[in-house]
Write an enzyme that holds these catalytic residues in place. Structure first.
Site, PDB file in Angstrom:
ATOM      1  CD  GLU A 229      10.629   2.290   3.307  1.00  8.74           C
ATOM      2  OE1 GLU A 229       9.558   1.957   3.869  1.00  8.74           O
ATOM      3  OE2 GLU A 229      11.708   2.313   3.918  1.00  8.74           O
ATOM      4  CE1 TYR A 230       8.802  -0.376   0.069  1.00  8.02           C
ATOM      5  CE2 TYR A 230       6.560   0.361   0.514  1.00  8.02           C
ATOM      6  CZ  TYR A 230       7.701  -0.309   0.903  1.00  8.02           C
ATOM      7  OH  TYR A 230       7.737  -0.918   2.133  1.00  8.02           O
TER       8      TYR A 230
END
Length: 398
Positions: free
Chosen positions: A174-175
């Site tokens: 993420e991410y």
């Protein structure tokens, strides 16, 4: 000398013989549609033991359980919490088979219990997830040498202490090439590099999956179509579109399926995210729809419908602005729906969350869209009798 078939047929006719009949074409065997994937994350923290996955009935309805989280450190895979994972002796009360762990007697901790769970439920496949919101920072280092990352992950999955327990690996970055808790600038192909290296190292039969964002800008930052070619599936995190924090609103459901009048951003829906992924070239049969087993809420609200003002985040059992479905279903029952999810106004608090009924609506959407199934974050928010997992399984079965 080779006699052509036409000449053979003429000779047979002149001799009063019938030409042999051509064999009837065989009907192509029907290929059964793959079983919908019913997937849920299990976290290594909190007071939700593996035993409850069994006693609730969830283990009998799930096809896959994803264990969260392992760490990414030094560019490779490492255990996230060794004590919880495989060192902690489990009491008889919390044990899947009712037998207490004895130090030195075998695999302890959650891993030992997951092994017992798989023995009771042979259909259940278990993945080990690495990363997460607070654990994604070192993926940037891992992306510099995907082959080394893959070798470290494969070695960890095959560790003799728990060899055979895990059926695959889940990458929760993420991410990639975007910002989460930290920002990454590894490039559009970084995730593809990691997943491709894992596939090459682990082979074609091992599950290789990834959790992916639902935000349009974050989806544009990475080549998810290329990443999907190495993946068994991609799990679209179609929740948390609207949060609470300490904002004054407007109130909005955090995981709407579709837009509704007055929604703050029309693209912040499950449907929009799924269509975006498919439009980018990700095969629909490699996409899982995400649901949350929790709600997000505001305090100081007087308006029942979405769009009201608030004084800040509502109090939660563990953190502000968030609460398990199992608590909310009785503490603040639904007073309406918007965009295919539920909301509730009670005691000046405004909450949005999915119920068994709204989950079934989302599962019908997943079926009609041709998706591979759905996944949930995470099991501890469900009821003692697994009402949400049951709604997922029943809804995907049609």
């Amino acid at each position: 000398m080779r006699v052509v078939p036409v000449l053979v047929a003429m000779i047979m006719l002149l001799a009063g013989c019938s030409a042999p009949e051509a064999p009837a074409p065989k009907a192509s065997p029907k290929v059964a549609a793959p079983e919908p994937r019913v997937v849920a994350y299990f976290t290594d923290w909190g007071d939700f033991p593996v035993r409850k996955v069994d006693t609730s009935g969830a283990a009998g309805r799930l096809t896959h359980l994803v264990y969260a989280f392992g760490k990414v450190s030094g560019g490779g895979c490492t255990p996230g919490d060794a004590w919880a994972d495989f060192q902690k002796p489990i009491t008889a009360a919390d044990s899947v088979d009712g037998a207490a762990d004895t130090p030195g007697q075998g695999l302890l901790g959650n891993f030992g219990q997951l092994r017992k769970l798989k023995q009771r439920h042979p259909q259940l496949r278990v993945l080990w997830s690495f990363g997460g919101w607070t654990g994604s920072g070192d993926f940037t280092e891992a992306a510099k040498d995907p082959a080394a990352f893959a070798r470290s992950c494969a070695a960890l999955l095959r560790d003799p202490r728990w060899a055979g327990l895990f059926d695959g690996i889940d990458v929760d970055w993420e991410y990639p090439n975007a910002c989460g808790l930290t920002c990454d600038h590894s490039g559009r192909d970084a995730l593809t590099g990691l997943l491709s290296a894992l596939r090459a190292e682990l082979g074609p039969d091992t599950l290789v999956t990834a959790a992916v964002p639902a935000d349009r800008d974050k989806l544009a930052a990475t080549d998810y179509a290329a990443a999907s070619r190495a993946a068994t599936w991609l799990s679209a995190m179609t929740y948390d579109f609207f949060g609470t924090g300490d904002t004054p609103g407007p109130t909005a459901p955090h995981s709407p399926l579709t837009a509704y009048p007055g929604i703050p951003r029309e693209t912040a829906t499950t449907d929009a995210a799924i269509r975006e992924l498919i439009g980018l070239g990700v095969p629909r049969d490699k996409v899982l729809l995400g649901v949350g087993f929790y709600g997000r809420g505001w305090s100081g609200v007087t308006t029942a419908a979405p769009g009201g003002r608030a004084s800040g985040a509502a109090a939660g059992s563990r953190e502000k602005g968030i609460e398990d479905y199992d608590v909310l279903r009785s503490a603040c029952p639904p007073t309406g729906t918007a965009g295919g999810t539920a909301y509730a106004l009670c005691h000046g608090q405004w909450w949005s969350y999915d119920t068994p009924e709204t989950i079934k609506t989302k599962m019908a959407y997943a079926r009609s869209t041709g998706l591979a199934g759905a996944f949930a974050w995470e099991l501890s928010g469900d009821t003692p009798d697994a009402q949400l997992v049951t709604a997922m399984a029943d809804g995907l079965a049609g």
